[in-house]
Motif scaffolding. Structure first.
Motif, PDB file in Angstrom:
ATOM      1  N   GLU A   1       8.471  -4.959   2.897  1.00  0.00           N
ATOM      2  CA  GLU A   1       8.933  -3.999   1.975  1.00  0.00           C
ATOM      3  C   GLU A   1      10.354  -4.217   0.910  1.00  0.00           C
ATOM      4  O   GLU A   1       9.892  -4.050  -0.146  1.00  0.00           O
TER       5      GLU A   1
ATOM      6  N   LEU B   1      12.602  -2.448  -7.811  1.00  0.00           N
ATOM      7  CA  LEU B   1      12.819  -0.975  -7.275  1.00  0.00           C
ATOM      8  C   LEU B   1      14.313  -1.068  -6.148  1.00  0.00           C
ATOM      9  O   LEU B   1      14.478  -2.407  -5.791  1.00  0.00           O
ATOM     10  N   PRO B   2      14.978  -0.190  -6.266  1.00  0.00           N
ATOM     11  CA  PRO B   2      16.469  -0.426  -5.225  1.00  0.00           C
ATOM     12  C   PRO B   2      15.886  -0.837  -3.974  1.00  0.00           C
ATOM     13  O   PRO B   2      14.949  -0.315  -3.385  1.00  0.00           O
ATOM     14  N   LEU B   3      16.824  -1.675  -3.388  1.00  0.00           N
ATOM     15  CA  LEU B   3      16.557  -2.207  -1.956  1.00  0.00           C
ATOM     16  C   LEU B   3      16.737  -1.221  -1.012  1.00  0.00           C
ATOM     17  O   LEU B   3      17.581  -0.234  -1.068  1.00  0.00           O
ATOM     18  N   GLY B   4      16.030  -1.182   0.060  1.00  0.00           N
ATOM     19  CA  GLY B   4      16.177  -0.228   1.201  1.00  0.00           C
ATOM     20  C   GLY B   4      17.045  -0.926   2.343  1.00  0.00           C
ATOM     21  O   GLY B   4      17.503  -2.049   2.411  1.00  0.00           O
ATOM     22  N   ASP B   5      17.503   0.225   2.953  1.00  0.00           N
ATOM     23  CA  ASP B   5      18.637  -0.150   4.284  1.00  0.00           C
ATOM     24  C   ASP B   5      18.169  -1.286   5.128  1.00  0.00           C
ATOM     25  O   ASP B   5      16.919  -1.042   5.762  1.00  0.00           O
ATOM     26  N   PRO B   6      18.985  -2.382   5.070  1.00  0.00           N
ATOM     27  CA  PRO B   6      18.405  -3.344   6.231  1.00  0.00           C
ATOM     28  C   PRO B   6      18.781  -3.166   7.510  1.00  0.00           C
ATOM     29  O   PRO B   6      18.718  -4.140   8.554  1.00  0.00           O
TER      30      PRO B   6
ATOM     31  N   VAL C   1       0.958  -1.216  -0.191  1.00  0.00           N
ATOM     32  CA  VAL C   1       0.031   0.020  -0.102  1.00  0.00           C
ATOM     33  C   VAL C   1       0.920   1.290  -0.093  1.00  0.00           C
ATOM     34  O   VAL C   1       0.736   2.263  -0.682  1.00  0.00           O
ATOM     35  N   SER C   2       1.728   1.267   0.965  1.00  0.00           N
ATOM     36  CA  SER C   2       2.662   2.397   0.888  1.00  0.00           C
ATOM     37  C   SER C   2       3.543   2.628  -0.175  1.00  0.00           C
ATOM     38  O   SER C   2       3.590   3.963  -0.585  1.00  0.00           O
ATOM     39  N   LEU C   3       4.124   1.604  -1.030  1.00  0.00           N
ATOM     40  CA  LEU C   3       4.569   1.766  -2.215  1.00  0.00           C
ATOM     41  C   LEU C   3       3.796   1.915  -3.528  1.00  0.00           C
ATOM     42  O   LEU C   3       4.238   2.287  -4.641  1.00  0.00           O
ATOM     43  N   GLY C   4       2.526   1.870  -3.292  1.00  0.00           N
ATOM     44  CA  GLY C   4       1.766   2.220  -4.262  1.00  0.00           C
ATOM     45  C   GLY C   4       1.525   1.082  -5.360  1.00  0.00           C
ATOM     46  O   GLY C   4       1.342   1.273  -6.684  1.00  0.00           O
TER      47      GLY C   4
ATOM     48  N   ARG D   1      10.190  -4.539  -3.068  1.00  0.00           N
ATOM     49  CA  ARG D   1      11.033  -3.654  -3.974  1.00  0.00           C
ATOM     50  C   ARG D   1      11.854  -4.682  -4.688  1.00  0.00           C
ATOM     51  O   ARG D   1      12.048  -4.442  -5.937  1.00  0.00           O
TER      52      ARG D   1
END
Lengths: 366, 366
Positions: free
Chosen positions: B273, B282-287, B7-10, B277
């Protein structure tokens, strides 16, 4: 955003949506499409619900009174909510309670508005539609007798007008609190709310250069308003800070508020979760921040139509960026999402949030 | 939990659920109820989807190959996923790649299992169903020749059995990584996973008393497996740590994993998330973690039937407690939710998580 919180808490949500295309209706499982101004629609919808709450203030007070009379839990209740619906009612009540407000008067004719301005020593003054305004709509700056005449020529539906002192504020602040049916209440740290053309574009939390004394006073003011009005759920008290540091109340909102979106990533408990906890009467969660600074930047509709894809650039540049897209069709100036950044260095945090929001609006190149 | 991230990422989600009562089907807007082992059901469902991913490993590999052949993006792809579906395939591939595993052998008869035990110097050994096991099901400790005979008498459906060395491990660890289609990959800090009767009851992140060298070696191992197998999305590598500190791979999972639930509140980017991603590229987020320690405690079905209401006590006691309830009917031992606690003092964090989970299971009094 409230739905995500409801899922975690095991709260089952039913949504009354004005249309199938609204944000929440795209993600909530159980949606009824209907007109929230129609008593029968709302009454039928409410059957079987343990509690009713809102993500806007536009459900008519009379309908909510009928629901309450029928035994439905309405939170916040209509007697509280009316203060977020009607600026005249709000000003009267807050002034009676000794809460600092700008000078104000309900005016029915151009001459009354002119007299109000004269009593304050001249223009500018502000005129607000008592009901129905938001995001700068329904608010007018009145600079002359002619403006006053023109305003009342334009108003044909007889909506009451509240005239207010024009506060030449240094900045705007937002004090968010949440209150339970039992009266338990907690305050979020005070945010600075940066507004452009009546629309919030950015918040910084905690508000920079606010003394601890000022912050506590603003929190206490908001907690006092919540108690005075018997609010259940989130209450946003939008404040104008004068150049001498003092504050007056600008607006009230009784729901999760744009100036509280920073809490999703920046606080121990988001405003959405705490709103739900309050309305179902669970103990409230810790509102304190998890980072030194959190900056929220609104994404307003711009030249970027495909926001989910545009996130690619933002995430590639900033691995810690947080984003929420609302699933709305992109229209100029419409709030279609927000980004959050947090960290120890305010300048850097602000730059990160600003860049991402600007990029998603098509303002900033890579 | 993946839905909240979508939902957050659309990202628009369509769910194929095995029944209307499963957790996700209660909250996802667009649900198809159908049998994921039926090729036609899955093919019809996949029409119009940009990408298919999973929250379990049970969709037959052949169906996924057919989807890929029809041009559907399947992430992780069947050639990777099979290593989380079939323990014999996994052991063979990892051993070939030089990844440390317990001694193992595919056995088809009691005599072969007995020979395997004899080659290792005697019992106990472990026998695992190559396919279909989870949470301790499909895993047997074999203590004698008689046990081996009994096991094969009980297996009537011809599922292959993998015999494994009984590792008298000091503890279990979990190394989570996430990998993009392009090969970008990031590693979460290594967790200690506390298991009781084959079911994870608790994780502590980062794993206490793991040296930096050991942690990096485990992360490198998991990143290597992800690359070797061409995983897209989350990969959980469950490890057994021997008393000499060395590790061997126990199981693989290719989806958001129970040992990664701490990331929802404890990491900059949750596993849900980052899985999304990865699968939409999409680029991965900070783990990396946001707190010194995060403890996740599973809520297993106990004597408390109304979990949402039981949260009242937990939240009253601990304002920072984080909880996720899965909306599942409470049955004994079933994972029906989890709690997260985080902070600087491990003993305190652990006590908070433990108390809340125990209370929600009906073990702990107020």
């Amino acid at each position: 955003m409230m739905y995500a919180a409801s899922v975690s808490l095991g709260i089952t949500v039913r949504l009354l949506a004005e249309g199938p295309e609204v944000s929440a209706a795209q993600v909530v499982r159980d949606v009824t499409v209907g007109d929230y101004t129609d008593p029968e629609t709302v009454r039928t919808f409410a059957e079987g619900c343990d509690v009713i709450t809102f993500d806007h203030e536009h459900v008519p007070t009379s309908i909510l009174h009928d629901l309450e009379a029928a035994g439905v839990q309405v939170r916040p209740g209509p007697d509280a909510l009316v203060h977020a619906q009607d600026k005249a009612v709000m000003r009267r009540r807050l002034s009676e309670a000794g809460v600092p407000c700008p000078a104000w008067r309900v005016v029915a004719h151009a001459s009354e508005l002119q007299a109000f301005a004269a009593d304050l020593g001249g223009y500018p003054v502000v005129a607000k539609a008592a009901r129905g305004g938001y995001d700068g709509k329904g608010v007018w700056k009145i600079d002359s007798d002619a403006d006053a005449v023109e305003l009342f020529e334009g108003i044909t539906d007889g909506v009451p007008v509240v005239a207010e002192e024009f506060v030449d504020f240094a900045r705007e602040l937002s004090a968010l609190v949440v209150r339970s049916p039992s009266g338990q209440a907690v305050a979020y740290p005070v945010s600075e709310s940066v507004q452009t053309g009546g629309i919030c574009t950015e918040t910084v939390t905690p508000a920079p250069e606010l003394t601890e004394e000022q912050a506590m006073a603003a929190q206490k003011l908001a907690l006092g308003v919540a108690q005075e009005l018997g609010v259940v759920g989130m209450l946003a008290v939008e404040l104008m800070q004068r150049r001498d540091g003092s504050v007056v109340v600008n607006e009230l909102a009784m729901r999760p508020h744009n100036t509280g979106h920073w809490t999703i990533d920046g606080s121990h408990t988001s405003q959405f979760e705490n709103h739900l906890r309050a309305v179902v009467d669970l103990p409230l969660g810790d509102p304190t921040p998890r980072a030194r600074w959190t900056v929220m930047a609104n994404v307003l509709g711009g030249s970027v139509a495909d926001l989910p894809s545009a996130l690619l650039h933002c995430f590639a540049r900033d691995r810690r960026l947080r984003a929420e897209l609302y699933g709305k069709e992109v229209r100029p100036g419409r709030k279609v999402g927000h980004v959050n950044a947090f960290g120890d260095d305010l300048d850097e945090v602000r730059r990160r949030a600003r860049h991402a929001a600007d990029y998603l609006m098509g303002i900033e190149e890579a």
